[in-house]
Design a protein around this motif. Structure first.
Motif, mmCIF file in Angstrom:
data_model
loop_
_atom_site.group_PDB
_atom_site.id
_atom_site.type_symbol
_atom_site.label_atom_id
_atom_site.label_comp_id
_atom_site.label_asym_id
_atom_site.label_seq_id
_atom_site.Cartn_x
_atom_site.Cartn_y
_atom_site.Cartn_z
ATOM 1 N N VAL A 1 -5.678 8.474 -2.524
ATOM 2 C CA VAL A 1 -4.426 7.283 -2.466
ATOM 3 C C VAL A 1 -3.556 7.792 -3.596
ATOM 4 C CG1 VAL A 1 -3.701 4.988 -2.674
ATOM 5 C CG2 VAL A 1 -6.032 5.572 -1.630
ATOM 6 N N GLU A 2 -3.977 7.804 -4.665
ATOM 7 C CA GLU A 2 -3.234 8.158 -5.841
ATOM 8 C C GLU A 2 -2.448 9.507 -5.602
ATOM 9 O OE1 GLU A 2 -4.057 7.861 -9.883
ATOM 10 O OE2 GLU A 2 -4.197 5.504 -9.287
ATOM 11 N N ALA A 3 -3.102 10.587 -5.134
ATOM 12 C CA ALA A 3 -2.508 12.050 -4.896
ATOM 13 C C ALA A 3 -1.311 11.558 -3.622
ATOM 14 C CB ALA A 3 -3.491 12.738 -4.358
ATOM 15 N N GLY B 1 2.923 12.220 -3.867
ATOM 16 C CA GLY B 1 3.584 13.092 -3.139
ATOM 17 C C GLY B 1 2.918 14.489 -2.856
ATOM 18 N N LYS B 2 1.448 14.320 -2.711
ATOM 19 C CA LYS B 2 0.698 15.359 -2.354
ATOM 20 C C LYS B 2 0.048 15.314 -1.079
ATOM 21 C CE LYS B 2 -0.363 16.747 -6.970
ATOM 22 N NZ LYS B 2 -0.737 15.674 -7.968
ATOM 23 N N SER B 3 -0.288 16.480 -0.337
ATOM 24 C CA SER B 3 -0.980 16.576 0.733
ATOM 25 C C SER B 3 -2.329 15.957 0.827
ATOM 26 C CB SER B 3 -1.206 18.089 1.060
ATOM 27 O OG SER B 3 0.203 18.417 1.348
ATOM 28 N N LEU B 4 -2.943 15.622 1.990
ATOM 29 C CA LEU B 4 -4.262 14.889 1.966
ATOM 30 C C LEU B 4 -5.264 16.275 1.991
ATOM 31 C CD1 LEU B 4 -6.114 12.576 2.020
ATOM 32 C CD2 LEU B 4 -5.894 12.489 4.684
ATOM 33 N N ILE C 1 -2.194 3.219 4.669
ATOM 34 C CA ILE C 1 -1.131 3.374 3.492
ATOM 35 C C ILE C 1 -0.506 4.574 3.935
ATOM 36 C CG2 ILE C 1 -2.438 2.635 1.816
ATOM 37 C CD1 ILE C 1 -3.163 5.459 1.190
ATOM 38 N N ALA C 2 -0.656 5.523 5.018
ATOM 39 C CA ALA C 2 0.210 6.752 5.579
ATOM 40 C C ALA C 2 -0.330 7.024 6.896
ATOM 41 C CB ALA C 2 -0.346 7.615 4.640
ATOM 42 N N VAL D 1 3.986 10.393 6.339
ATOM 43 C CA VAL D 1 4.999 9.473 5.720
ATOM 44 C C VAL D 1 3.803 8.317 4.907
ATOM 45 C CG1 VAL D 1 6.384 7.514 6.413
ATOM 46 C CG2 VAL D 1 6.286 9.406 7.835
ATOM 47 N N VAL D 2 4.405 8.168 3.684
ATOM 48 C CA VAL D 2 3.432 7.315 3.006
ATOM 49 C C VAL D 2 4.127 6.056 2.790
ATOM 50 C CG1 VAL D 2 2.267 7.036 0.778
ATOM 51 C CG2 VAL D 2 2.618 9.259 1.908
ATOM 52 N N TYR D 3 3.370 4.837 2.606
ATOM 53 C CA TYR D 3 4.003 3.600 2.665
ATOM 54 C C TYR D 3 3.951 3.057 1.333
ATOM 55 C CZ TYR D 3 3.920 3.965 7.810
ATOM 56 O OH TYR D 3 3.796 4.302 8.995
#
Ligand code: GLU
Length: 375
Positions: A292-294, A298-301, A329-330, A371-373
């Motif tokens: 979640v922090e990553a 702005g990092k990839s999953l 969250i995304a 897209v991350v919320y």
């Protein structure tokens, strides 16, 4: 994008969503005098150079009056029949009232697939864009007569937000039987407070939305906030205002009470707007706190952060990313199919080739495809 509401003529493209409860009186049918006042407001904006699109509900509500269906819950095929009868009347009414003010209108009926499948989405967008360039007021509704339960929007709030992102609107106005967002449902709690300004739709704001919907309209405050997330994430401001009063758009300009949702001013590209606005997801990935922090950074999953997988998705489909509390969250385009993700979930990148039996391609979801919320 302005942080507060401007006079409506200063917007470029405005989507106005009209709820069934606003347009239809269950005893007398269409509220024609109100419709006339709305048409006058739209004409004033069009003449000032602002392009207006109408997303109108009311087909089913009007059809059930015309077909004298009295039961409160309609079977699917009954509501589809009502939609067929009501929609033709609605279209005629909009055409007639807008015509009185010298405006031409065009009916557009869409299904979920027309906005979710990229090729169809691009075609629908080109058609609506052409209507706008010709000065026509598009009157849009879901194609309820053919849309089946699980594969439809079901409420026009989210459809309106989707159209707003599709045609690059800068403002979405939801005209409703309620004049905005309250801390609690105002008809149930006397100490509910009105919220005039919402900078971000946080989980706390979302909790304020009850699920209430009336017999005549399908969406409650929840679908309005869902619409708000789609719109504001795409850089579009949103207003919830009362549609009960006459000249409902002029009333907004005159400073009547409304709730205003700020547009997110982070630049988002068109691909991300399209991902964020997707209604359907083919599955979901639950991720741990580190991941979640990553994502927020702005990092990839990566596979290591995935703790559970649900659904049967293929590579390239849209999946939701949820935290351990189950909160989305995304969302993004997944780089592997569901079986592959199940195999590699929880493992570090250097172990993946061994687990899959072939060279790994990429992250589970690349940051450019996500897209991350609530960043
Ligand atoms: N499309 C439905 C109709 O026209 C309304 C959906 C909604 O209430 O949002 O009757």
């Amino acid at each position: 994008m302005a942080a507060c509401l401007q006079q409506l003529f200063s917007y470029y493209r405005v989507v106005v969503k009209i709820g069934s409860a606003v347009l239809i009186d269950r005893k007398t049918g269409l509220r024609t005098a109100w419709l006339d006042s709305l048409a006058a407001d739209i004409a004033a904006l069009q003449h000032a150079g602002t392009r207006v699109l109408i997303i109108s509900s009311g087909a089913i509500a009007l059809g059930r009056i015309l077909l004298s269906f009295s039961s409160t819950s309609l079977r699917l095929e009954e509501s589809q029949a009502c939609a067929a009868v009501g929609q033709i009347e609605l279209a005629r009414a909009y055409a007639d009232y807008l015509q009185t003010y010298g405006l031409r209108s065009g009916q557009v009926l869409l299904t979920l697939a027309d906005t979710e499948k990229r090729k169809r989405y691009l075609k629908a967008r080109a058609a609506v864009d052409t209507l706008l360039k010709c000065g026509v007021v598009p009157v849009i509704n879901e194609n309820d007569t053919v849309a089946a339960n699980e594969v439809c929007y079901g409420d026009n709030d989210r459809l309106a937000a989707r159209i707003a992102t599709m045609i690059g609107a800068d403002l979405l106005i939801i005209l409703s039987d309620i004049d905005g967002l309250y801390t609690m449902p105002p008809h149930e709690c006397s100490d509910a407070e009105f919220i005039p300004f919402i900078e971000t739709i946080t989980p706390e704001i979302e909790r304020m939305a009850g699920v209430a919907a009336s017999e005549f309209s399908r969406g409650g405050m929840k679908t309005k906030l869902d619409a708000g997330k789609i719109a504001t994430n795409a850089g579009i401001a949103m207003v919830i205002a009362s549609g009960q009063r006459f000249h409902p758009l002029k009333a907004i300009d005159n400073g009547e009470r409304i709730s205003f949702f700020c547009a997110d001013n982070k630049p988002v590209n068109a691909r991300k707007v399209w991902i964020a606005a997707h209604m359907d997801s083919a599955g979901s990935l639950m991720i741990d706190e580190g991941a979640v922090e990553a994502l927020f950074a702005g990092k990839s999953l990566l596979a290591a952060g995935v703790v559970a997988v649900s659904g049967h998705f293929l590579r390239g489909e849209i999946v939701a990313v949820i935290n351990r509390q189950g909160h989305e969250i995304a969302r993004g385009l997944v780089g592997y199919n569901a079986a592959e993700v199940r195999k590699i979930a929880g493992h570090r990148s250097d172990a993946l080739t061994g687990l899959l039996g072939y060279e790994i391609r990429s992250a589970i979801i690349h940051r450019n495809d996500m897209v991350v919320y609530f960043e």
